[in-house]
Design an enzyme around this catalytic site. Sequence first.
Site, PDB file in Angstrom:
ATOM      1  N   ARG A  63       0.812  -1.212   0.000  1.00 11.49           N
ATOM      2  CA  ARG A  63       0.000   0.000   0.000  1.00 11.49           C
ATOM      3  C   ARG A  63       0.847   1.265   0.000  1.00 11.49           C
ATOM      4  O   ARG A  63       0.385   2.326  -0.412  1.00 11.49           O
ATOM      5  CB  ARG A  63      -0.937   0.003   1.212  1.00 11.49           C
ATOM      6  CG  ARG A  63      -2.005  -1.048   1.133  1.00 11.49           C
ATOM      7  CD  ARG A  63      -3.000  -0.994   2.269  1.00 11.49           C
ATOM      8  NE  ARG A  63      -4.074  -1.934   2.003  1.00 11.49           N
ATOM      9  CZ  ARG A  63      -5.123  -1.700   1.220  1.00 11.49           C
ATOM     10  NH1 ARG A  63      -5.248  -0.516   0.656  1.00 11.49           N
ATOM     11  NH2 ARG A  63      -6.040  -2.608   0.995  1.00 11.49           N
ATOM     12  N   ASP A 140     -10.579   3.490  -5.136  1.00  8.54           N
ATOM     13  CA  ASP A 140     -10.847   2.530  -4.059  1.00  8.54           C
ATOM     14  C   ASP A 140     -10.712   1.095  -4.542  1.00  8.54           C
ATOM     15  O   ASP A 140     -11.373   0.196  -4.015  1.00  8.54           O
ATOM     16  CB  ASP A 140     -12.257   2.714  -3.482  1.00  8.54           C
ATOM     17  CG  ASP A 140     -12.377   3.934  -2.605  1.00  8.54           C
ATOM     18  OD1 ASP A 140     -11.332   4.488  -2.242  1.00  8.54           O
ATOM     19  OD2 ASP A 140     -13.507   4.332  -2.278  1.00  8.54           O
ATOM     20  N   LEU A 164      -9.267  13.070   4.189  1.00  9.49           N
ATOM     21  CA  LEU A 164      -8.577  14.222   3.628  1.00  9.49           C
ATOM     22  C   LEU A 164      -9.433  15.472   3.767  1.00  9.49           C
ATOM     23  O   LEU A 164     -10.642  15.438   3.521  1.00  9.49           O
ATOM     24  CB  LEU A 164      -8.247  13.980   2.150  1.00  9.49           C
ATOM     25  CG  LEU A 164      -7.110  14.846   1.590  1.00  9.49           C
ATOM     26  CD1 LEU A 164      -5.771  14.368   2.123  1.00  9.49           C
ATOM     27  CD2 LEU A 164      -7.102  14.826   0.068  1.00  9.49           C
ATOM     28  N   CYS A 194      -5.290  21.134  11.118  1.00 12.21           N
ATOM     29  CA  CYS A 194      -6.227  20.687  12.156  1.00 12.21           C
ATOM     30  C   CYS A 194      -5.965  21.423  13.471  1.00 12.21           C
ATOM     31  O   CYS A 194      -6.881  21.610  14.277  1.00 12.21           O
ATOM     32  CB  CYS A 194      -6.094  19.177  12.385  1.00 12.21           C
ATOM     33  SG  CYS A 194      -6.946  18.179  11.157  1.00 12.21           S
ATOM     34  N   SER A 222     -19.020   2.907  10.165  1.00  9.24           N
ATOM     35  CA  SER A 222     -18.932   2.600   8.733  1.00  9.24           C
ATOM     36  C   SER A 222     -18.465   1.165   8.518  1.00  9.24           C
ATOM     37  O   SER A 222     -19.002   0.440   7.676  1.00  9.24           O
ATOM     38  CB  SER A 222     -17.992   3.583   8.031  1.00  9.24           C
ATOM     39  OG  SER A 222     -18.576   4.860   7.943  1.00  9.24           O
TER      40      SER A 222
END
EC number: 1.17.99.6
Length: 386
Positions: A63, A140, A164, A194, A222
Amino acid sequence: MTTSPIDYQALAENIKRWGLALGFSQVGFSDIDLSSHEDALTQWLENNYHGEMDYMHKHGLMRARAQELVEGTTRVISVRMDYLPPEAKFARTLKKKDHAYISRYALGRDYHKLMRKRLKQLGDKISEYCESFNFRPFVDSAPILERPLAEKAGLGWVGKHSLLINKSAGSWFFLGELLVDIPLPTSEKTANECGSCVSCIKICPTQAIVAPYVVDARRCISYLTIELRDAIPEEFRPLIGNRIYGCDDCQLICPWNKFANISHEGDFSPRQNLDNVELLTVFSWDEATFLSKTAGSPIRRIGFNSWQRNISVAIGNAPYSAENIDALNDKLTTAEPMVAEHIHWALHQQDNKRIAAEQHSDFPIKNQRLTERLIRSVEKGLPRDA
């Protein structure tokens, strides 16, 4: 196709222009070095934060290594596409406990195919200007750290909720990538803004954000309503509320989303009235209706059993009503064992609420129901004896 030397800076500007013409909201470019993310990825996997998403563990550090995914890759073209429609009904639906809440991204047509098709169109357009050019589009659909890559490409920064965030567009957007083998100039990475804000961490119903920038998927609504195929752990069921597919709380609370852009992409507008539908309505669907109503939607991929499981939990969390009891008992006669477990749980929850209502009521529950019916009739402008 040109045989003269390529001006990659000019090509990059053209790619941005072509991307915008295809409906993307922003286009950026990054190299493929994600070595700084490998330790965090390894730790996340060792903590089993991926839950039952075995594909996350299977691909491991690939990844963070795009060149292992597509040989020859030297750059990634990252794109984002806004999906927030006009008149979004987030808060109203969450407050209606007898209504189904579906994550905003899933209310319209499945974005995977739409974005992948346009990414391919973008790649084909680039091919016209390069004598040798190879690309692979992903939405995805690949073991790749798309958010860190998008961050490097200047599309925003990874927030404490792991999504994001764009300073001028919030976080209501999809991401996609083209892995390419040409030396495009890279974009400037966006600074993380942030700051000291921890609103997303505090608002999470299940406390799934276990540390800034770290999400334990096993606790995330989720994951529980979409990725998990088995029974939802009982400790999380009351916390799910009326969320039957995904959760948006961490985005809803994010102050940067006051700058979110409205999407003009028609395919992302709500379909089948799923942004304002009662739990009992979607619970009444049989499998054929479910497949028909969710055709072309990302919702379909969870399957009918998970759909019924999620709605059962939501009905259990809804205010007591005799209609809820009847609907649950009716489904119990044909439900698969996993779904039946959740229906039994929901029936128990509803019964507890019935008992509590009786104990705190000044008149029998039957009369209370008649009063509620009367109020509904008046609100609808119907005769009182209707």
